[in-house]
Design an enzyme around this catalytic site. Structure first.
Site, PDB file in Angstrom:
ATOM      1  N   SER A 145       5.884  -5.912  -5.017  1.00  0.00           N
ATOM      2  CA  SER A 145       4.504  -5.466  -4.834  1.00  0.00           C
ATOM      3  C   SER A 145       3.553  -6.633  -5.100  1.00  0.00           C
ATOM      4  O   SER A 145       3.639  -7.655  -4.440  1.00  0.00           O
ATOM      5  CB  SER A 145       4.207  -4.263  -5.734  1.00  0.00           C
ATOM      6  OG  SER A 145       2.985  -3.647  -5.367  1.00  0.00           O
ATOM      7  N   GLU A 241       6.671  -4.750   3.161  1.00  0.00           N
ATOM      8  CA  GLU A 241       6.597  -3.348   2.759  1.00  0.00           C
ATOM      9  C   GLU A 241       5.181  -3.081   2.311  1.00  0.00           C
ATOM     10  O   GLU A 241       4.414  -4.015   2.064  1.00  0.00           O
ATOM     11  CB  GLU A 241       7.602  -3.036   1.635  1.00  0.00           C
ATOM     12  CG  GLU A 241       7.405  -3.817   0.339  1.00  0.00           C
ATOM     13  CD  GLU A 241       6.359  -3.222  -0.593  1.00  0.00           C
ATOM     14  OE1 GLU A 241       6.198  -1.988  -0.618  1.00  0.00           O
ATOM     15  OE2 GLU A 241       5.683  -4.006  -1.283  1.00  0.00           O
ATOM     16  N   HIS A 309       8.214   0.884  -2.145  1.00  0.00           N
ATOM     17  CA  HIS A 309       7.715   1.429  -3.407  1.00  0.00           C
ATOM     18  C   HIS A 309       8.438   2.732  -3.768  1.00  0.00           C
ATOM     19  O   HIS A 309       7.919   3.547  -4.526  1.00  0.00           O
ATOM     20  CB  HIS A 309       6.213   1.685  -3.320  1.00  0.00           C
ATOM     21  CG  HIS A 309       5.373   0.483  -3.610  1.00  0.00           C
ATOM     22  ND1 HIS A 309       5.297  -0.605  -2.777  1.00  0.00           N
ATOM     23  CD2 HIS A 309       4.565   0.200  -4.660  1.00  0.00           C
ATOM     24  CE1 HIS A 309       4.477  -1.505  -3.289  1.00  0.00           C
ATOM     25  NE2 HIS A 309       4.022  -1.041  -4.429  1.00  0.00           N
TER      26      HIS A 309
END
Length: 339
Positions: A145, A241, A309
């Site tokens: 992330s 992502e 996630h």
């Protein structure tokens, strides 16, 4: 001075002779795995340094669960001085978060470093980082992330192979733990497929491609464009992502990657999962966005890899060569990420 097309072409033809690169030139060199630093493999009993370079873990019970999970895996833990700090959506002041990061790399007792979570804030600490210290003390560095910022910066300025994978507070499922163990503790060159039970993936463009693995969170990566912290993407396999982004935002960010010239450089493309990325009314679908931006590149590309996630996640060595098969929807790592 007015410029005609003829004048522009004439001057442009002389620039390479003068040693001046053309704007948008593809004279970038692809990343060489031979020059990269690999950390030592982690072993049971190793000491993990826990830091919060971005956002904090707000709930004490979540922090305690993280410590319990990591200790159950056989690790000793060393907490950064500021790992519990909170300042709004940041885990304390920028300088303090950076200091924890640097202290863990400089500490001979620490064998590897895990970021406790992402969120936001890693871009803010990049100016505080001493890359020479990191280069002299290569260690396993893990997260995803917002940690994308640090993966890219360490690769660019240190040549350090880092690992895109779970953060401390992740759900350490059997799937996630197995991939972490195989990649970082055993040093296997894994081939990652989408499990049958979770096969919502699809091929964007068929074929296979090979290149160095680069990428991470799309939003964070796009926020770094124009900075001095991104490596060359030439001939790479770009993996991405994201979470909680409307489809039009994904469209906008892929457009930015295109306009920045990054999409035109890559050899292959993998989008993991876009968790909670709603289309809404009057929207293109995510698949249509990939058809618009990725399919015209005519490179192997697929959607649905276990990079996300969500609970089950693979661990990927950032910077090392891999081969993707867009029909089988697989990623095969071609070198061990550890020594």
């Amino acid at each position: 001075m007015a410029f005609s097309r003829r004048n522009f072409l004439k001057i442009s033809s002389l620039l390479p002779l003068a040693g001046i690169p053309l704007s948008g030139s593809k004279a970038k060199e692809s990343l060489s795995a031979k020059n990269l630093l690999k950390p030592k493999a982690l072993k049971k009993g190793a000491t993990l340094g826990l830091i919060a370079p971005a956002s904090p873990i707000y709930e004490t019970k979540d922090f305690t669960k993280m410590l319990t999970d990591l200790k159950a895996m056989g690790f000793k833990l060393k907490l950064g001085k500021h790992v519990r700090d909170q300042r709004g959506y940041l885990a304390g002041n920028d300088a303090d978060r950076a200091a924890d990061l640097m202290n863990m790399f400089d500490d001979p007792e620490v064998d590897g470093i895990i970021c406790i979570r992402g969120g936001w804030g890693c871009n803010r600490i990049l100016p505080f980082i001493d890359f020479d210290v990191i280069k002299q003390n290569p260690k396993v560095f893990l997260g995803f992330s917002d940690i994308t910022s640090l993966h890219m910066a360490f690769l660019k300025h240190c040549g350090l192979v880092t690992f895109h994978g779970p953060v401390g507070k992740s759900e350490w499922t059997e799937f996630t733990t197995r991939s972490f163990t195989n990649t970082i503790m055993i040093g296997e060159q894994e081939e990652h497929f989408i499990p049958e039970k979770d096969d919502d993936g699809y091929t964007i463009t068929g074929g296979s491609a090979q290149g160095n693995l680069l990428g991470g969170n799309l939003s964070v990566l796009v926020a770094m464009i124009g900075s001095n912290y991104l490596p060359s993407f030439k001939d790479s396999v770009l993996f991405l992502e994201d979470v909680g982004e409307s489809v039009y935002r994904i469209d906008r960010m892929l457009t930015q990657l295109k306009l920045a010239g990054i999409l035109d450089e890559i050899a292959g493309f993998v989008f993991g999962k876009c968790t909670d990325c709603s289309a809404g009314s009057n929207s293109l679908t995510l698949k249509q966005v990939f058809e618009d931006h990725i399919k015209p590149l005519q490179i192997p590309a697929f959607y649905g890899a276990m990079i996300s996630h969500e609970d089950d996640n693979i661990t990927l060595p950032v910077g090392l060569p891999a081969r993707i098969d867009a029909v089988a929807k697989s990623i095969k790592v071609l070198e061990s990420g550890v020594i």
